[in-house]
Design a protein around this motif. Structure first.
Motif, PDB file in Angstrom:
ATOM      1  N   ARG A  16       0.842  -1.189   0.000  1.00 12.94           N
ATOM      2  CA  ARG A  16       0.000   0.000   0.000  1.00 12.94           C
ATOM      3  C   ARG A  16       0.876   1.237   0.000  1.00 12.94           C
ATOM      4  NH1 ARG A  16      -4.561  -1.227   4.397  1.00 12.94           N
ATOM      5  NH2 ARG A  16      -3.467   0.520   5.300  1.00 12.94           N
ATOM      6  N   ALA A  17       0.360   2.306  -0.559  1.00 11.46           N
ATOM      7  CA  ALA A  17       1.101   3.567  -0.636  1.00 11.46           C
ATOM      8  C   ALA A  17       1.359   4.109   0.765  1.00 11.46           C
ATOM      9  CB  ALA A  17       0.316   4.584  -1.450  1.00 11.46           C
ATOM     10  N   LEU A  18       2.531   4.655   0.935  1.00 11.53           N
ATOM     11  CA  LEU A  18       2.906   5.225   2.221  1.00 11.53           C
ATOM     12  C   LEU A  18       2.377   6.657   2.369  1.00 11.53           C
ATOM     13  CD1 LEU A  18       4.546   4.813   4.821  1.00 11.53           C
ATOM     14  CD2 LEU A  18       6.530   5.666   3.595  1.00 11.53           C
ATOM     15  N   PHE A  19       2.407   7.417   1.264  1.00  9.87           N
ATOM     16  CA  PHE A  19       1.960   8.803   1.277  1.00  9.87           C
ATOM     17  C   PHE A  19       0.834   9.006   0.286  1.00  9.87           C
ATOM     18  CE2 PHE A  19       6.546   9.333   2.367  1.00  9.87           C
ATOM     19  CZ  PHE A  19       6.375   9.842   3.639  1.00  9.87           C
ATOM     20  N   SER A  20      -0.074   9.905   0.616  1.00  7.52           N
ATOM     21  CA  SER A  20      -1.144  10.274  -0.309  1.00  7.52           C
ATOM     22  C   SER A  20      -0.658  11.449  -1.162  1.00  7.52           C
ATOM     23  CB  SER A  20      -2.396  10.689   0.463  1.00  7.52           C
ATOM     24  OG  SER A  20      -2.173  11.917   1.135  1.00  7.52           O
ATOM     25  N   THR A  21      -1.416  11.785  -2.174  1.00  9.14           N
ATOM     26  CA  THR A  21      -1.093  12.935  -3.012  1.00  9.14           C
ATOM     27  C   THR A  21      -1.073  14.210  -2.175  1.00  9.14           C
ATOM     28  OG1 THR A  21      -2.103  11.858  -4.914  1.00  9.14           O
ATOM     29  CG2 THR A  21      -1.807  14.239  -5.061  1.00  9.14           C
ATOM     30  N   ALA A  22      -2.000  14.322  -1.232  1.00  9.19           N
ATOM     31  CA  ALA A  22      -2.033  15.497  -0.349  1.00  9.19           C
ATOM     32  C   ALA A  22      -0.769  15.570   0.501  1.00  9.19           C
ATOM     33  CB  ALA A  22      -3.274  15.453   0.535  1.00  9.19           C
ATOM     34  N   ASP A  23      -0.248  14.413   0.914  1.00  9.23           N
ATOM     35  CA  ASP A  23       0.992  14.387   1.693  1.00  9.23           C
ATOM     36  C   ASP A  23       2.158  14.934   0.871  1.00  9.23           C
ATOM     37  OD1 ASP A  23      -0.326  13.183   3.845  1.00  9.23           O
ATOM     38  OD2 ASP A  23       0.263  11.156   3.231  1.00  9.23           O
ATOM     39  N   PHE A  24       2.236  14.540  -0.393  1.00  5.74           N
ATOM     40  CA  PHE A  24       3.315  15.029  -1.254  1.00  5.74           C
ATOM     41  C   PHE A  24       3.232  16.541  -1.418  1.00  5.74           C
ATOM     42  CE2 PHE A  24       3.550  10.587  -2.716  1.00  5.74           C
ATOM     43  CZ  PHE A  24       4.912  10.394  -2.593  1.00  5.74           C
ATOM     44  N   LYS A  25       2.019  17.059  -1.573  1.00 11.01           N
ATOM     45  CA  LYS A  25       1.851  18.514  -1.708  1.00 11.01           C
ATOM     46  C   LYS A  25       2.293  19.230  -0.440  1.00 11.01           C
ATOM     47  CE  LYS A  25      -1.785  18.270  -5.171  1.00 11.01           C
ATOM     48  NZ  LYS A  25      -3.189  18.472  -5.471  1.00 11.01           N
ATOM     49  N   LEU A  26       1.928  18.669   0.721  1.00  6.93           N
ATOM     50  CA  LEU A  26       2.318  19.262   1.994  1.00  6.93           C
ATOM     51  C   LEU A  26       3.839  19.230   2.164  1.00  6.93           C
ATOM     52  CD1 LEU A  26       1.549  20.451   4.741  1.00  6.93           C
ATOM     53  CD2 LEU A  26       1.297  18.109   5.575  1.00  6.93           C
ATOM     54  N   LEU A  27       4.459  18.120   1.822  1.00  9.60           N
ATOM     55  CA  LEU A  27       5.920  18.016   1.907  1.00  9.60           C
ATOM     56  C   LEU A  27       6.599  19.024   0.986  1.00  9.60           C
ATOM     57  CD1 LEU A  27       6.309  14.148   2.072  1.00  9.60           C
ATOM     58  CD2 LEU A  27       6.919  15.781   3.864  1.00  9.60           C
ATOM     59  N   ARG A  28       6.083  19.176  -0.221  1.00  8.34           N
ATOM     60  CA  ARG A  28       6.664  20.149  -1.159  1.00  8.34           C
ATOM     61  C   ARG A  28       6.534  21.568  -0.612  1.00  8.34           C
ATOM     62  NH1 ARG A  28       5.622  19.824  -7.318  1.00  8.34           N
ATOM     63  NH2 ARG A  28       7.207  21.367  -7.052  1.00  8.34           N
ATOM     64  N   THR A  29       5.394  21.895  -0.014  1.00  7.15           N
ATOM     65  CA  THR A  29       5.193  23.224   0.570  1.00  7.15           C
ATOM     66  C   THR A  29       6.170  23.463   1.711  1.00  7.15           C
ATOM     67  OG1 THR A  29       2.862  23.177  -0.055  1.00  7.15           O
ATOM     68  CG2 THR A  29       3.493  24.729   1.667  1.00  7.15           C
ATOM     69  N   ALA A  30       6.347  22.455   2.562  1.00 12.80           N
ATOM     70  CA  ALA A  30       7.279  22.579   3.684  1.00 12.80           C
ATOM     71  C   ALA A  30       8.715  22.747   3.185  1.00 12.80           C
ATOM     72  CB  ALA A  30       7.169  21.357   4.593  1.00 12.80           C
ATOM     73  N   LEU A  31       9.085  21.999   2.155  1.00 16.35           N
ATOM     74  CA  LEU A  31      10.436  22.133   1.600  1.00 16.35           C
ATOM     75  C   LEU A  31      10.648  23.512   0.993  1.00 16.35           C
ATOM     76  CD1 LEU A  31      10.958  18.657  -0.067  1.00 16.35           C
ATOM     77  CD2 LEU A  31      12.276  19.618   1.820  1.00 16.35           C
ATOM     78  N   ALA A  32       9.653  24.012   0.293  1.00 14.00           N
ATOM     79  CA  ALA A  32       9.776  25.340  -0.310  1.00 14.00           C
ATOM     80  C   ALA A  32       9.956  26.401   0.762  1.00 14.00           C
ATOM     81  CB  ALA A  32       8.545  25.642  -1.163  1.00 14.00           C
ATOM     82  N   SER A  33       9.223  26.277   1.854  1.00 20.69           N
ATOM     83  CA  SER A  33       9.347  27.225   2.953  1.00 20.69           C
ATOM     84  C   SER A  33      10.738  27.149   3.582  1.00 20.69           C
ATOM     85  CB  SER A  33       8.273  26.925   4.007  1.00 20.69           C
ATOM     86  OG  SER A  33       8.424  27.764   5.120  1.00 20.69           O
TER      87      SER A  33
END
Length: 58
Positions: A16-33
């Protein structure tokens, strides 16, 4: 020849997938910050690479 039980003949369950699409978006936002606040050029390069790789999944 040995008898095989039904359990040993079954295929393993699909992972099963570890992260959802929403999780990837949140991680990308945190990295950008974080990228905006770091001054370490090597860390910034790693952040940018990870940010890019995460973008391919969302």
């Amino acid at each position: 020849m040995t008898d095989q039980t039904e359990d040993t003949r079954r295929e393993p369950a699909r992972a099963r997938a570890l992260f959802s699409t929403a999780d990837f978006k949140l991680l990308r936002t945190a990295l950008a910050s974080h990228a905006k606040t770091t001054e370490d050029r090597e860390e910034l390069a790693r952040i940018n690479a990870l940010h890019h790789r995460l973008g391919t999944y969302s």
